[in-house]
Every structure is written in C-alpha cells, then in structure tokens.
Motif scaffolding. Structure first.
Motif, PDB file in Angstrom:
ATOM      1  N   LYS A  82       0.698  -1.113  -0.036  1.00  0.00           N
ATOM      2  CA  LYS A  82      -0.102  -0.026   0.081  1.00  0.00           C
ATOM      3  C   LYS A  82       0.762   1.301   0.050  1.00  0.00           C
ATOM      4  O   LYS A  82       0.743   2.150  -0.669  1.00  0.00           O
ATOM      5  CB  LYS A  82      -0.875  -0.110   1.327  1.00  0.00           C
ATOM      6  N   CYS A  83       1.895   1.158   0.880  1.00  0.00           N
ATOM      7  CA  CYS A  83       3.026   2.504   0.810  1.00  0.00           C
ATOM      8  C   CYS A  83       3.529   2.649  -0.305  1.00  0.00           C
ATOM      9  O   CYS A  83       3.656   3.917  -0.813  1.00  0.00           O
ATOM     10  CB  CYS A  83       3.819   2.158   1.833  1.00  0.00           C
ATOM     11  N   ALA A  84       3.939   1.570  -1.088  1.00  0.00           N
ATOM     12  CA  ALA A  84       4.448   1.506  -2.408  1.00  0.00           C
ATOM     13  C   ALA A  84       3.622   2.330  -3.377  1.00  0.00           C
ATOM     14  O   ALA A  84       4.097   3.139  -4.247  1.00  0.00           O
ATOM     15  CB  ALA A  84       4.976   0.271  -3.092  1.00  0.00           C
ATOM     16  N   VAL A  85       2.247   2.041  -3.352  1.00  0.00           N
ATOM     17  CA  VAL A  85       1.233   2.717  -4.229  1.00  0.00           C
ATOM     18  C   VAL A  85       1.101   3.912  -3.976  1.00  0.00           C
ATOM     19  O   VAL A  85       0.737   4.907  -4.856  1.00  0.00           O
ATOM     20  CB  VAL A  85      -0.074   1.744  -4.393  1.00  0.00           C
ATOM     21  N   GLU A  86       0.913   4.298  -2.890  1.00  0.00           N
ATOM     22  CA  GLU A  86       0.825   5.476  -2.121  1.00  0.00           C
ATOM     23  C   GLU A  86       1.915   6.604  -2.756  1.00  0.00           C
ATOM     24  O   GLU A  86       1.861   7.763  -3.253  1.00  0.00           O
ATOM     25  CB  GLU A  86       0.465   5.656  -0.851  1.00  0.00           C
ATOM     26  N   LEU A  87       3.236   6.175  -2.651  1.00  0.00           N
ATOM     27  CA  LEU A  87       4.301   6.864  -2.836  1.00  0.00           C
ATOM     28  C   LEU A  87       4.567   7.033  -4.438  1.00  0.00           C
ATOM     29  O   LEU A  87       5.170   7.976  -4.911  1.00  0.00           O
ATOM     30  CB  LEU A  87       5.562   6.175  -2.234  1.00  0.00           C
ATOM     31  N   GLY A  88       3.950   5.942  -5.016  1.00  0.00           N
ATOM     32  CA  GLY A  88       4.255   5.936  -6.346  1.00  0.00           C
ATOM     33  C   GLY A  88       5.556   5.283  -6.894  1.00  0.00           C
ATOM     34  O   GLY A  88       6.234   5.723  -7.927  1.00  0.00           O
ATOM     35  N   ILE A  89       5.860   4.355  -6.144  1.00  0.00           N
ATOM     36  CA  ILE A  89       7.307   3.802  -6.453  1.00  0.00           C
ATOM     37  C   ILE A  89       7.102   3.035  -7.796  1.00  0.00           C
ATOM     38  O   ILE A  89       8.149   3.201  -8.617  1.00  0.00           O
ATOM     39  CB  ILE A  89       7.747   2.727  -5.245  1.00  0.00           C
ATOM     40  N   ALA A  90       6.289   2.199  -8.344  1.00  0.00           N
ATOM     41  CA  ALA A  90       6.311   1.507  -9.373  1.00  0.00           C
ATOM     42  C   ALA A  90       6.172   2.384 -10.678  1.00  0.00           C
ATOM     43  O   ALA A  90       6.960   2.062 -11.398  1.00  0.00           O
ATOM     44  CB  ALA A  90       5.030   0.547  -9.208  1.00  0.00           C
ATOM     45  N   ASP A  91       5.461   3.399 -10.284  1.00  0.00           N
ATOM     46  CA  ASP A  91       5.343   4.335 -11.517  1.00  0.00           C
ATOM     47  C   ASP A  91       6.603   4.921 -11.858  1.00  0.00           C
ATOM     48  O   ASP A  91       6.900   5.109 -12.938  1.00  0.00           O
ATOM     49  CB  ASP A  91       4.345   5.653 -11.145  1.00  0.00           C
TER      50      ASP A  91
END
Length: 342
Positions: A34-43
């Motif tokens: 969830k943190c990764a999505v909120e930060l936009g790491i994958a993007d």
C-alpha cells in the motif's frame, strides 16, 4: 545421539517459531505494498527507462535524504516479495550500489495499467480493517455488518479491464452467436464495454443499483439500467455475473440465478448464464494459487455473507435455481468461466 536429537528438535522449534512470526507479521507485506502505491514507487521505476539508484528514486519521490536508508529497507522487502528486481551497479564508486528495475509484477502497482491491484491496496484503511479486529466476536454472532469503501468500484473496474481482456482472448467461444447480453452487477460498465468492442454484434446492457448507474458514463455501445437483480433482470440471450455471486449466501445466489434464468431463453434457443468466479477445489496446475483462494474465501466471510465455492457447491446452487446443466471452463487463472443452461 541425544545431543543431535536435541539440536534437531531445537532447529525444528526455531523453524516453527519463524513460520508463526511470518503469519503474525504478514500484514506488513500488505501495508508495504500500500505504501508503495501511495508513494508511486512502481510508477517511477517503470517510467525511468533504465535501472534507477536509490538516491535517484528518493529524489523523484520527494523523499528527504535522511530517509534514504528507510527507503532502502522498504525496497529490500518489496524486492524480496517479488514486486521489483535489483542489480548491482558496477560503475558506482564501490561497485556495489543497488539499482532497481521493474519485473512482471511491478505494473500491478500502477493505477493507470489495465491490470492493477492499486485500488484494492488503497482499501486497506481503518474502515476495511476494523472487522478483522473483531473476528473472534464475529464467530459468536449471527451477522456482522460492515461498510464498504468507495474504492471498491475502482478496484472492480480495474479487475474488469484485466478479466475482460483475458475472457475475450481465452474464452471467445463463450460470446459467439450471442445477439444480446446483460452484465448483472456490472458496475460502471467496464466489462460490458470490452465485450461490446470485441463483439460489435452483441448488444450489451449493464444492470446495477441506481446510485452506481448514476455515477457511470453513458455509452453508445452499452445501455445502463438501474434496478435490483433480486427483483428483475432484463431479457437477453445471455446474462453475465462477474465476481458477483461470491458476495452472497447460497440462498441469495439461488434467488439471483432464478431471476437470471427468467431472463434468458433455453439452451436450444441459444440462452445461457455466464458466471466468472473462483472454483476452490479446481486443479489448474498452479498450487501457489491455493492460498489466494483461501484468503479470498475468508475475506468474503468477514466482509460479506458469501464465500468462494467448490465445484459441487456451484453445481448445487445452479440446480436449486432450476438450471439443468453447467460447464466449468478453467481459463482465467484464479477464476473460471461457468456456463449454465436450462
């Protein structure tokens, strides 16, 4: 010998302890995603165009340098979990700096991708997690009503885009010969639009509750109908129920299916009901998916009145609803396409 036996027992106990700890702290995996999505790491990693270093990643994420080591620890877990990959940077001063690269799982964390789980991860808030704190009390009560977050529609639309593509590619025979189809509980119409695009000869309609239909965009290819599937389903050659029945008890599923049966002609006249759902005991050659099915089953138990069903359970509710035959097609990974006829 006693010493060796004692060492073996200690090792097994340590393994057992680690196994238990992994279950206790498994929520950290979910919250880290969830943190990764909120930060936009994958993007960032997907659009960077080349392997990215941790300082570069931190800068693009607007994370202060004082947090770099914390970010490294988060990335270490995400890499271990398989959502990203890493390689060594031989050109760095110490020839040992880590560079992060995407893998096949990384796009699942990007909201703009057709197949993504970001909306489901963002649902992991206090409202959706509260029922789990009371699971033991839930078992001692008749029912535990829980509110649903608005992100459910986003998550279902994302899943519909993904499944629609697979259904069209892998199960195209299901829609051949149809002139009309009603997507019951079809939400904002994502699935119906994909079917209409792939099969222009099929007139598609979405049936959902008035507030859902009101928030959906009208389309020339798909008609929107506000209504209650327990009361009435518009007539069509086929009725589609994608990820709907697992929300409901067996008794309610029979009621829904009876309305669907009334809406479609007999098998001889080309009528059918198409259900896209999990079949818990179906062996599709991916043993690692068994846990996913069980997790979804318990999720339904806590957040709704439904469940994930076995083959004989599916056949029973179809029979109870008046259908004379059903065919299970294991073509969608975790889920299957079930065709029912009368």
């Amino acid at each position: 010998m006693d010493s060796l036996d004692g060492e073996c027992q200690s090792l097994e106990l340590l393994k057992a302890q680690a196994h238990t700890w992994n279950h206790i702290f498994s929520f950290i995996n979910s919250m880290s995603l969830k943190c990764a999505v909120e930060l936009g790491i994958a993007d960032i990693i997907l659009t960077h165009g080349k392997p990215i270093s941790l300082p570069e990643l931190a800068t693009k994420l607007s994370i202060a340098p004082t947090r770099n080591n914390d970010l490294r620890r988060l990335m270490r877990l995400l890499v271990f979990s398989g959502f990203f990959a890493r390689k060594r940077d031989g050109n760095s001063p110490d020839h040992d700096e880590e560079l992060y690269i995407p893998n096949t799982l990384s796009p699942l964390l990007v909201k703009e991708k057709d197949a993504n789980v970001s909306s489901f991860l963002l649902m992991l808030d206090q409202m959706s997690l509260n029922p789990w704190y009371n699971l033991s009390s839930w078992f001692k009560q008749d029912k535990l009503a829980t509110p649903l977050d608005g992100l459910v529609n986003e998550g279902m639309a994302s899943d519909a885009r993904f499944v629609a593509k697979l259904v069209v590619e892998e199960c195209g025979e299901v829609f051949k010969g149809l002139r009309s189809l009603v997507d019951v509980g079809g939400g904002t119409g994502t699935m119906a639009r994909a079917i209409a695009e792939a099969y222009p000869q099929v007139k598609c309609t979405v049936l959902d509750l008035p507030h859902v239909v009101a928030s959906s965009e009208a389309s020339e290819a798909v008609q929107l109908v506000a209504g209650d599937m327990f009361q009435y389903v518009p007539p069509a050659d086929a009725v589609l129920l994608k990820w709907v029945l697992h929300d409901w008890s067996d008794e309610d599923c029979v009621k829904i299916l009876k309305r669907c049966k009334e809406a479609v002609p007999s098998k001889e006249e080309g009528g059918k009901v198409i259900v896209i759902e999990m079949v818990v005991d179906l062996d599709i050659g991916f043993p690692e998916l068994a846990e996913t099915r069980l997790l979804f089953d318990v999720q339904m138990m806590v957040h709704a009145t439904g469940k994930q069903r076995k083959k004989h359970e599916w056949r029973k509710i179809f029979t109870d609803a008046g259908f004379t035959d059903c065919k299970i097609i294991p073509a969608l990974g975790l889920r299957s396409v079930i065709e029912a006829y009368h």
